[in-house]
Design a protein around this motif. Structure first.
Motif, PDB file in Angstrom:
ATOM      1  N   ARG A   1      -9.921   1.523  -3.493  1.00 59.05           N
ATOM      2  CA  ARG A   1      -9.727   2.452  -4.613  1.00 59.05           C
ATOM      3  C   ARG A   1      -8.754   1.899  -5.643  1.00 59.05           C
ATOM      4  NH1 ARG A   1      -9.368   7.838  -0.827  1.00 59.05           N
ATOM      5  NH2 ARG A   1     -11.579   8.410  -0.897  1.00 59.05           N
ATOM      6  N   THR A   2      -7.674   1.301  -5.151  1.00 56.67           N
ATOM      7  CA  THR A   2      -6.685   0.716  -6.064  1.00 56.67           C
ATOM      8  C   THR A   2      -7.301  -0.419  -6.872  1.00 56.67           C
ATOM      9  OG1 THR A   2      -4.860   1.287  -4.582  1.00 56.67           O
ATOM     10  CG2 THR A   2      -4.463  -0.463  -6.187  1.00 56.67           C
TER      11      THR A   2
ATOM     12  N   VAL B   1      -9.010   3.500   6.801  1.00 59.23           N
ATOM     13  CA  VAL B   1      -8.253   4.097   5.693  1.00 59.23           C
ATOM     14  C   VAL B   1      -7.638   3.017   4.819  1.00 59.23           C
ATOM     15  CG1 VAL B   1      -6.278   5.542   5.098  1.00 59.23           C
ATOM     16  CG2 VAL B   1      -7.808   6.234   6.961  1.00 59.23           C
ATOM     17  N   ALA B   2      -7.146   1.944   5.455  1.00 60.74           N
ATOM     18  CA  ALA B   2      -6.549   0.837   4.696  1.00 60.74           C
ATOM     19  C   ALA B   2      -7.597   0.167   3.812  1.00 60.74           C
ATOM     20  CB  ALA B   2      -5.929  -0.179   5.656  1.00 60.74           C
TER      21      ALA B   2
ATOM     22  N   ARG C   1      -7.082   3.781  11.333  1.00 60.00           N
ATOM     23  CA  ARG C   1      -6.135   3.459  10.262  1.00 60.00           C
ATOM     24  C   ARG C   1      -6.612   2.262   9.443  1.00 60.00           C
ATOM     25  NH1 ARG C   1      -1.590   1.602  12.136  1.00 60.00           N
ATOM     26  NH2 ARG C   1      -2.082   1.622  14.368  1.00 60.00           N
TER      27      ARG C   1
ATOM     28  N   GLN D   1     -13.438   8.215   2.754  1.00 62.18           N
ATOM     29  CA  GLN D   1     -12.151   7.831   3.329  1.00 62.18           C
ATOM     30  C   GLN D   1     -12.314   6.945   4.551  1.00 62.18           C
ATOM     31  OE1 GLN D   1      -9.297   8.416   1.959  1.00 62.18           O
ATOM     32  NE2 GLN D   1      -7.827   7.829   3.540  1.00 62.18           N
TER      33      GLN D   1
ATOM     34  N   THR E   1     -10.276   1.587   2.519  1.00 63.62           N
ATOM     35  CA  THR E   1     -10.645   2.463   1.406  1.00 63.62           C
ATOM     36  C   THR E   1      -9.511   2.601   0.396  1.00 63.62           C
ATOM     37  OG1 THR E   1     -10.008   4.421   2.694  1.00 63.62           O
ATOM     38  CG2 THR E   1     -12.300   3.750   2.784  1.00 63.62           C
ATOM     39  N   GLU E   2      -8.288   2.660   0.861  1.00 69.59           N
ATOM     40  CA  GLU E   2      -7.169   2.776  -0.075  1.00 69.59           C
ATOM     41  C   GLU E   2      -7.036   1.518  -0.933  1.00 69.59           C
ATOM     42  OE1 GLU E   2      -3.788   3.757   2.305  1.00 69.59           O
ATOM     43  OE2 GLU E   2      -4.283   5.913   2.341  1.00 69.59           O
ATOM     44  N   ARG E   3      -7.179   0.339  -0.308  1.00 69.93           N
ATOM     45  CA  ARG E   3      -7.137  -0.901  -1.077  1.00 69.93           C
ATOM     46  C   ARG E   3      -8.291  -0.952  -2.076  1.00 69.93           C
ATOM     47  NH1 ARG E   3      -8.071  -6.536   1.995  1.00 69.93           N
ATOM     48  NH2 ARG E   3     -10.117  -5.541   2.217  1.00 69.93           N
TER      49      ARG E   3
ATOM     50  N   THR F   1     -13.612  -4.154  -3.020  1.00 71.67           N
ATOM     51  CA  THR F   1     -14.282  -2.877  -3.274  1.00 71.67           C
ATOM     52  C   THR F   1     -15.629  -2.873  -2.573  1.00 71.67           C
ATOM     53  OG1 THR F   1     -15.417  -3.648  -5.272  1.00 71.67           O
ATOM     54  CG2 THR F   1     -13.182  -2.771  -5.542  1.00 71.67           C
TER      55      THR F   1
END
Length: 465
Positions: A449-450, A442-443, A439, A64, A445-447, A384
């Motif tokens: 993963r998508t 986190v941004a 933050r 994360q 990792t979230e991008r 990624t």
């Protein structure tokens, strides 16, 4: 008798083992070449495949907030053999993924030997083949093969020094001085928050240690005296040369640790040791890779409180790492432009780190399998972890203006600096120090993963052992 090979994989390290596994799982017959034990290297101690020669740590497993943890997650998602074996042979290391190195190597070796599509050949490969192959010979590529790579690419090989940390017998550590604790009590797999052995130093002890370190006799390698060190694996004495306080802000930082024997006394510096095998009998000195001579190592390291009677299962060492100028030599799928039948993977490409090497091996295997099948396979998005690392290796960071400039490519671990910038989501209320940085991670990792989920080959037959 096993069928004729569709492709050769040269090198049985992390990258070569992973590449062979991915190809075999895709239904292709692989001949995996490993020169040990016919010919060993200055760093390897066994003939096991995927032997870990430096640390036993795969670093942070936090997917994360950490780029290498994100790479762990992507490797697992694609059925990585290396990650599967690492997970099975995990030892306590706080929030990091560390392994019993012997059990890990044995597990990889057993899986590859047992695969019906893999033939393992113990021999030194002296020249590059004309048939499809993946070259994953690692940072200790033999002189003969390195010369052939140089002949084919027309460029001089590059090299840098890499150093190995000592390993101490646990029973020889004085537990009246040392104590168990993870930094900030961060829990590991067992949830204890006490995965590291800590040896505290006062200012006087620290100063005496640094003085001894700077004065100690070192191994000299005159042939390679102009070779640069990789910043992620500097010998501890080289770090000390950069300033007396450097170690206190590096591997010997005391923050997040409280001396269990003297809770009201703040240590000036702390040496940490991390479990190196499943039995818990061996611990390696974190960040203490060195090129000191063996006698000097025992003298200097026994100055550390708690290690006065330390017995060493292995002393530190130094070896030369070799890598190619990948951004100018490889295409986006790790093929050698001068000979498209060849792909390169692992540390010989200039990536640094166990999981980074495994990642390039996995991608090289998947790219090669797709090519053998007549399928198109696009590289993972640069958003990624795999794609960002691949972009660094294959030249995504080199502009047209830089193409003809002097070489500046250096080994690097995966990090968020390789990713395209991203803006974190806005936060309600007043901002706190460090909040935006957290933050942003986190941004990232979230991008990732998508985008990774959208890219992931849907027909992938890769499965972990």
């Amino acid at each position: 008798m096993r069928p004729m090979a569709d492709i050769d994989v040269i090198g049985g390290g992390l990258a070569g083992s992973e590449a062979a596994w991915q190809l075999a799982q895709s239904g292709h017959h692989v001949r995996l070449h490993e020169m040990r034990p016919v010919r060993s290297t200055a760093a390897h101690k066994t003939d096991g495949l995927a032997e870990l020669v430096c640390s036993n740590s795969f670093r942070s497993d936090d997917a994360q907030n950490n780029a290498v943890g994100l790479l762990h997650a992507e490797l697992r998602d694609l059925g990585s053999l290396i990650m599967s074996c690492a997970d099975r042979h995990q030892v306590p290391a706080g929030g990091a993924l560390a392994v019993d190195r012997e059990g890990f190597s044995a597990s990889v070796t057993e899986a590859l030997h047992g695969h019906p599509n893999i033939t393992i050949t113990r021999e030194e490969v002296l020249a590059l083949p004309q048939t499809p192959a993946i070259v994953a010979t690692g940072p200790l590529t033999s002189d003969a093969l390195a010369a052939d790579i140089t002949r084919l690419t027309g460029t001089d090989r590059l090299a840098f020094f890499d150093a190995i940390a000592p390993i101490v017998y646990r029973e020889s550590v004085d537990m009246d001085i040392a104590w168990f604790q993870s930094r900030y009590d961060k829990p590991g797999p067992g949830g204890s928050g006490a995965d590291y052995l800590n040896c505290p130093m006062t200012k006087a002890e620290y100063d005496a240690f640094v003085d001894a370190l700077l004065e100690a006799e070192r191994v000299a390698f005159k042939e390679f005296e102009d070779t640069p060190y990789f910043d992620g694996c500097l010998p501890i004495e080289v770090m000390a040369e950069r300033g007396r306080e450097t170690l206190r802000y590096g591997p010997m930082k005391p923050i997040g640790l409280t001396n269990a024997h003297k809770p009201d006394e703040k240590a000036y510096a702390v040496v940490q040791l991390r479990q190196d095998n499943a039995l818990g009998t061996l611990y390696n000195m974190v960040g203490f890779q060195t090129k000191l001579r063996y006698g000097a190592q025992t003298d200097v390291f026994r100055l550390i409180p708690g290690l006065a009677e330390a017995e060493f299962a292995r002393l530190g060492g130094l070896h030369r790492n070799t890598y190619i100028d990948s951004p100018r030599l490889l295409d986006a799928t790790l093929r050698l432009r001068a000979a498209p039948n060849l792909r390169f993977a692992g540390q010989v490409t200039g990536c640094e780190g166990y999981v980074e090497a495994s990642s390039t091996g996995l991608l090289a295997g998947l790219f090669a399998a797709a090519e053998l099948d007549g399928r198109a396979m696009t590289p993972p998005p640069v958003t990624t972890a795999m794609g960002a690392l691949l972009g660094h290796i294959t030249g995504g960071h080199i502009s047209a203006e830089e193409e003809g400039s002097p070489r500046s490519y250096q080994p690097m671990n995966v990090n968020f600096g390789l990713f395209p910038p991203v803006e974190p989501a806005k936060r309600e209320g007043p901002a706190r120090r460090g909040d935006k940085k957290a933050r942003r991670k986190v941004a990232y990792t979230e991008r990732a993963r998508t985008d990774f989920a959208a890219w992931k080959p849907q027909d992938s037959r890769s499965k972990a052992a």
